[in-house]
Design a protein around this motif. Sequence first.
Motif, PDB file in Angstrom:
ATOM      1  N   LEU A  29       0.707  -1.187  -0.101  1.00 31.11           N
ATOM      2  CA  LEU A  29       0.011   0.112  -0.164  1.00 31.11           C
ATOM      3  C   LEU A  29       0.847   1.281  -0.113  1.00 31.11           C
ATOM      4  N   ILE A  30       1.834   1.158   0.715  1.00 29.33           N
ATOM      5  CA  ILE A  30       2.589   2.580   0.889  1.00 29.33           C
ATOM      6  C   ILE A  30       3.206   2.639  -0.610  1.00 29.33           C
ATOM      7  N   GLU A  31       3.736   1.528  -1.163  1.00 31.92           N
ATOM      8  CA  GLU A  31       4.738   1.545  -2.397  1.00 31.92           C
ATOM      9  C   GLU A  31       3.283   2.200  -3.690  1.00 31.92           C
ATOM     10  N   LEU A  32       2.316   1.684  -3.566  1.00 29.70           N
ATOM     11  CA  LEU A  32       1.422   1.994  -4.456  1.00 29.70           C
ATOM     12  C   LEU A  32       0.997   3.871  -4.038  1.00 29.70           C
ATOM     13  N   GLY A  33       0.961   4.004  -3.020  1.00 30.65           N
ATOM     14  CA  GLY A  33       1.020   5.573  -2.420  1.00 30.65           C
ATOM     15  C   GLY A  33       1.958   6.292  -3.040  1.00 30.65           C
ATOM     16  N   GLY A  46       7.520  10.473   3.993  1.00 33.63           N
ATOM     17  CA  GLY A  46       8.044   9.459   4.883  1.00 33.63           C
ATOM     18  C   GLY A  46       6.977   8.923   5.830  1.00 33.63           C
ATOM     19  N   PHE A  47       7.062   7.708   6.116  1.00 32.05           N
ATOM     20  CA  PHE A  47       5.717   6.915   6.959  1.00 32.05           C
ATOM     21  C   PHE A  47       6.282   6.583   8.161  1.00 32.05           C
ATOM     22  N   LEU A 100       0.942   6.846   9.259  1.00 27.15           N
ATOM     23  CA  LEU A 100       1.203   8.372   9.551  1.00 27.15           C
ATOM     24  C   LEU A 100       1.996   8.586   8.318  1.00 27.15           C
ATOM     25  N   ILE A 101       1.496   9.523   7.827  1.00 27.84           N
ATOM     26  CA  ILE A 101       2.231  10.073   6.455  1.00 27.84           C
ATOM     27  C   ILE A 101       2.818  11.488   6.796  1.00 27.84           C
ATOM     28  N   TYR A 102       4.049  11.880   6.834  1.00 33.55           N
ATOM     29  CA  TYR A 102       4.731  13.077   7.213  1.00 33.55           C
ATOM     30  C   TYR A 102       5.387  13.516   5.733  1.00 33.55           C
ATOM     31  N   TYR A 157      10.202  17.172   9.043  1.00 31.91           N
ATOM     32  CA  TYR A 157       9.084  16.619   8.573  1.00 31.91           C
ATOM     33  C   TYR A 157       8.026  16.839   9.404  1.00 31.91           C
ATOM     34  N   GLU A 158       6.528  17.227   8.744  1.00 30.15           N
ATOM     35  CA  GLU A 158       5.361  17.729   9.470  1.00 30.15           C
ATOM     36  C   GLU A 158       4.251  16.646   8.964  1.00 30.15           C
ATOM     37  N   LEU A 159       3.426  16.350  10.077  1.00 36.51           N
ATOM     38  CA  LEU A 159       2.528  15.064   9.714  1.00 36.51           C
ATOM     39  C   LEU A 159       1.706  15.986   8.743  1.00 36.51           C
TER      40      LEU A 159
END
Length: 185
Positions: A29-33, A46-47, A100-102, A157-159
């Motif tokens: 899922l992260i890779e697809l993101g 960053g996750f 969480l995506i930063y 990095y910010e959320l």
Amino acid sequence: MDILECINSKRSIRAYTDEIISEETLMNLIELGTKVSTGSGMEPWGFVIIKNKDEIDSLSETSKKYLLENLEKYPYLHQYEEWLKSPEYSIFNHANTLLLIYGNTESHWYVYDCSLAAGNIMLAAHSMEIGTCWIGFAEHTLNTKEFKEKHGVPEQYELVCPMSMGYMKTKLTPPKRKEPIIFSK
């Protein structure tokens, strides 16, 4: 599920089964993101993945406490005050996974890029019968210096997107939306 069906049926999901999302599925899922377009090719995302139910529950309580103590700063949340006061209410919907995506603030486009990545993840997850929900209530708690240090998130990095996720307890009907406002044709 094809992409049009996915877009037309995707809803925010707030009720999950106890089934654990596998590490392989999360990485997929992260890779697809990260396949989204990105401003200036910066890929500023960053996750953080949290799968510890006790930590998730603790973060929910910390977030609820913070919001209740600072409600005057967030007038748009007053309508949720009773929810936040309820001991049964979990801002993360009792999920067993948080993603969480930063975004790296060195990129001017980090909010857009990370939001696009979140959208890809949410649609891909929906196609796998994994529900997701963007959790606005967690914006402050998961972006503190202490939290970021604990999870190895660099200072710049910010959320952007706190997301609860899990296998859906039930499928919801497709969303109904107002007609789009078209200012000019």
